[in-house]
Scaffold this motif. Structure first.
Motif, PDB file in Angstrom:
ATOM      1  N   MET A 108       3.452  -1.018  -8.968  1.00 28.12           N
ATOM      2  CA  MET A 108       4.978  -1.452  -8.991  1.00 28.12           C
ATOM      3  C   MET A 108       4.604  -1.642  -7.585  1.00 28.12           C
ATOM      4  O   MET A 108       5.888  -2.619  -7.126  1.00 28.12           O
ATOM      5  N   ALA A 109       3.776  -0.458  -6.433  1.00 26.65           N
ATOM      6  CA  ALA A 109       4.262  -0.447  -5.298  1.00 26.65           C
ATOM      7  C   ALA A 109       4.131  -1.847  -4.527  1.00 26.65           C
ATOM      8  O   ALA A 109       4.466  -2.201  -3.413  1.00 26.65           O
ATOM      9  N   GLN A 110       3.002  -2.680  -4.815  1.00 20.00           N
ATOM     10  CA  GLN A 110       2.097  -3.686  -4.860  1.00 20.00           C
ATOM     11  C   GLN A 110       2.670  -4.579  -4.614  1.00 20.00           C
ATOM     12  O   GLN A 110       3.336  -5.374  -4.193  1.00 20.00           O
ATOM     13  N   ILE A 111       4.046  -4.316  -6.320  1.00 19.13           N
ATOM     14  CA  ILE A 111       4.842  -5.687  -6.288  1.00 19.13           C
ATOM     15  C   ILE A 111       6.013  -5.704  -5.582  1.00 19.13           C
ATOM     16  O   ILE A 111       6.349  -6.679  -4.959  1.00 19.13           O
ATOM     17  N   ALA A 112       5.929  -4.989  -5.478  1.00 17.04           N
ATOM     18  CA  ALA A 112       7.331  -4.311  -4.564  1.00 17.04           C
ATOM     19  C   ALA A 112       6.562  -5.275  -2.723  1.00 17.04           C
ATOM     20  O   ALA A 112       7.577  -5.305  -1.989  1.00 17.04           O
ATOM     21  N   LEU A 113       5.810  -4.205  -1.920  1.00 13.56           N
ATOM     22  CA  LEU A 113       5.307  -4.581  -0.931  1.00 13.56           C
ATOM     23  C   LEU A 113       5.320  -6.038  -0.198  1.00 13.56           C
ATOM     24  O   LEU A 113       5.529  -6.449   0.578  1.00 13.56           O
ATOM     25  N   ARG A 114       4.398  -7.113  -1.890  1.00 14.55           N
ATOM     26  CA  ARG A 114       3.889  -8.284  -2.338  1.00 14.55           C
ATOM     27  C   ARG A 114       5.579  -9.186  -1.965  1.00 14.55           C
ATOM     28  O   ARG A 114       5.594 -10.563  -1.324  1.00 14.55           O
ATOM     29  N   GLU A 115       5.995  -8.890  -3.108  1.00 11.83           N
ATOM     30  CA  GLU A 115       8.028  -9.765  -2.931  1.00 11.83           C
ATOM     31  C   GLU A 115       8.679  -9.409  -2.060  1.00 11.83           C
ATOM     32  O   GLU A 115       9.764 -10.265  -2.025  1.00 11.83           O
ATOM     33  N   SER A 116       8.776  -8.055  -1.914  1.00 12.86           N
ATOM     34  CA  SER A 116      10.224  -7.344  -1.228  1.00 12.86           C
ATOM     35  C   SER A 116      10.244  -8.244   0.567  1.00 12.86           C
ATOM     36  O   SER A 116       9.458  -8.131   1.155  1.00 12.86           O
ATOM     37  N   GLN A 117      11.330  -8.949   1.089  1.00  8.28           N
ATOM     38  CA  GLN A 117      11.622  -8.751   2.209  1.00  8.28           C
ATOM     39  C   GLN A 117      12.854  -7.708   3.116  1.00  8.28           C
ATOM     40  O   GLN A 117      12.451  -7.890   4.355  1.00  8.28           O
ATOM     41  N   ASP A 118      12.469  -5.871   2.459  1.00  6.24           N
ATOM     42  CA  ASP A 118      13.164  -5.718   3.148  1.00  6.24           C
ATOM     43  C   ASP A 118      12.777  -4.709   3.378  1.00  6.24           C
ATOM     44  O   ASP A 118      11.613  -3.867   2.635  1.00  6.24           O
ATOM     45  N   SER A 119      12.996  -4.433   4.876  1.00  7.59           N
ATOM     46  CA  SER A 119      11.295  -3.293   5.938  1.00  7.59           C
ATOM     47  C   SER A 119      11.827  -1.719   5.126  1.00  7.59           C
ATOM     48  O   SER A 119      10.395  -1.807   4.885  1.00  7.59           O
ATOM     49  N   GLU A 120      12.648  -1.560   4.455  1.00  6.27           N
ATOM     50  CA  GLU A 120      13.430  -0.245   4.052  1.00  6.27           C
ATOM     51  C   GLU A 120      11.829  -0.179   2.515  1.00  6.27           C
ATOM     52  O   GLU A 120      11.292   0.896   2.869  1.00  6.27           O
ATOM     53  N   ILE A 121      11.929  -1.242   1.890  1.00 12.32           N
ATOM     54  CA  ILE A 121      11.871  -1.396   0.889  1.00 12.32           C
ATOM     55  C   ILE A 121       9.625  -0.897   1.213  1.00 12.32           C
ATOM     56  O   ILE A 121       9.367  -0.174   0.117  1.00 12.32           O
ATOM     57  N   VAL A 128       4.502   4.783  -1.084  1.00 11.04           N
ATOM     58  CA  VAL A 128       3.718   5.309  -2.383  1.00 11.04           C
ATOM     59  C   VAL A 128       2.493   5.085  -2.455  1.00 11.04           C
ATOM     60  O   VAL A 128       1.293   5.425  -2.813  1.00 11.04           O
ATOM     61  N   ILE A 129       2.365   4.090  -2.304  1.00  9.55           N
ATOM     62  CA  ILE A 129       0.800   3.606  -2.071  1.00  9.55           C
ATOM     63  C   ILE A 129      -0.023   4.565  -1.279  1.00  9.55           C
ATOM     64  O   ILE A 129      -1.293   4.987  -2.501  1.00  9.55           O
ATOM     65  N   ASP A 130       0.094   5.203  -0.327  1.00  9.48           N
ATOM     66  CA  ASP A 130      -1.247   6.160   0.162  1.00  9.48           C
ATOM     67  C   ASP A 130      -0.982   7.232  -0.123  1.00  9.48           C
ATOM     68  O   ASP A 130      -1.745   7.739  -0.574  1.00  9.48           O
ATOM     69  N   ALA A 131       0.315   7.867  -0.855  1.00 11.26           N
ATOM     70  CA  ALA A 131       0.509   9.256  -1.303  1.00 11.26           C
ATOM     71  C   ALA A 131      -0.255   8.900  -2.756  1.00 11.26           C
ATOM     72  O   ALA A 131      -1.352  10.436  -3.349  1.00 11.26           O
ATOM     73  N   GLN A 132      -0.133   8.738  -3.817  1.00  8.99           N
ATOM     74  CA  GLN A 132      -0.480   8.060  -4.412  1.00  8.99           C
ATOM     75  C   GLN A 132      -2.008   7.738  -5.188  1.00  8.99           C
ATOM     76  O   GLN A 132      -2.786   8.259  -5.921  1.00  8.99           O
ATOM     77  N   THR A 133      -2.366   6.847  -4.163  1.00  8.81           N
ATOM     78  CA  THR A 133      -3.971   6.805  -3.699  1.00  8.81           C
ATOM     79  C   THR A 133      -4.283   8.002  -3.752  1.00  8.81           C
ATOM     80  O   THR A 133      -5.615   8.644  -4.325  1.00  8.81           O
TER      81      THR A 133
END
Length: 146
Positions: A108-121, A128-133
């Protein structure tokens, strides 16, 4: 249906933690998600999660919005993998299910990273990707005590 005593106490603790009036939005989202999971009920000895009505009561719409649709496949896959994950002991089942859960969070974080334009998101998604990985690697390395 009745709530487990543990779940009810967890909800109270999470509710108190969420009342701080601010803080990290990632932590708040994690508290919200945890509250939903803790709201699981026991029916005839079976644990079941929140229903769509429960989600609506918690302020989560179930409408097929573009935002919800972006995550539908990864969310469905995460829930499927969590349901299939198992272990001989509670410890082993916990690790198996949490690996599936964390992998879903990364997807889900990868989707947000790919599709969001909001720098905070995007910042939160990277966190999330870093911690969860890291946590996935830690759980995969875990071995039961002998």
């Amino acid at each position: 249906m009745r709530l487990h005593t543990f779940a009810a106490l967890s909800l109270v603790a999470l509710g108190l933690a969420a009342c701080d009036g601010g803080g990290d939005p990632v932590q708040q989202a994690l508290r919200d998600a945890s509250a939903e999971r803790q709201a699981a009920t026991v029916v005839d000895g079976e644990v079941s999660g929140p229903t769509p009505a429960d989600h609506a009561a918690m302020g989560h719409g179930t409408a097929a919005t573009p935002g919800n649709q972006a995550f539908a496949a990864s969310e469905t896959e995460m829930h499927r993998l969590m349901a299939e994950a198992s272990g001989e002991t509670v410890d082993q089942a916990y690790i198996a299910k949490m690996i599936a859960h964390h992998e879903g969070a990364v997807a889900m974080a990868q989707i947000a990273l790919r599709e969001s334009q909001d720098s905070e998101i995007r910042r939160m998604a990277l966190a999330v990707i870093d911690a969860q990985t890291r946590e996935i690697a830690e759980m995969k390395a875990w071995q039961p005590a002998q």
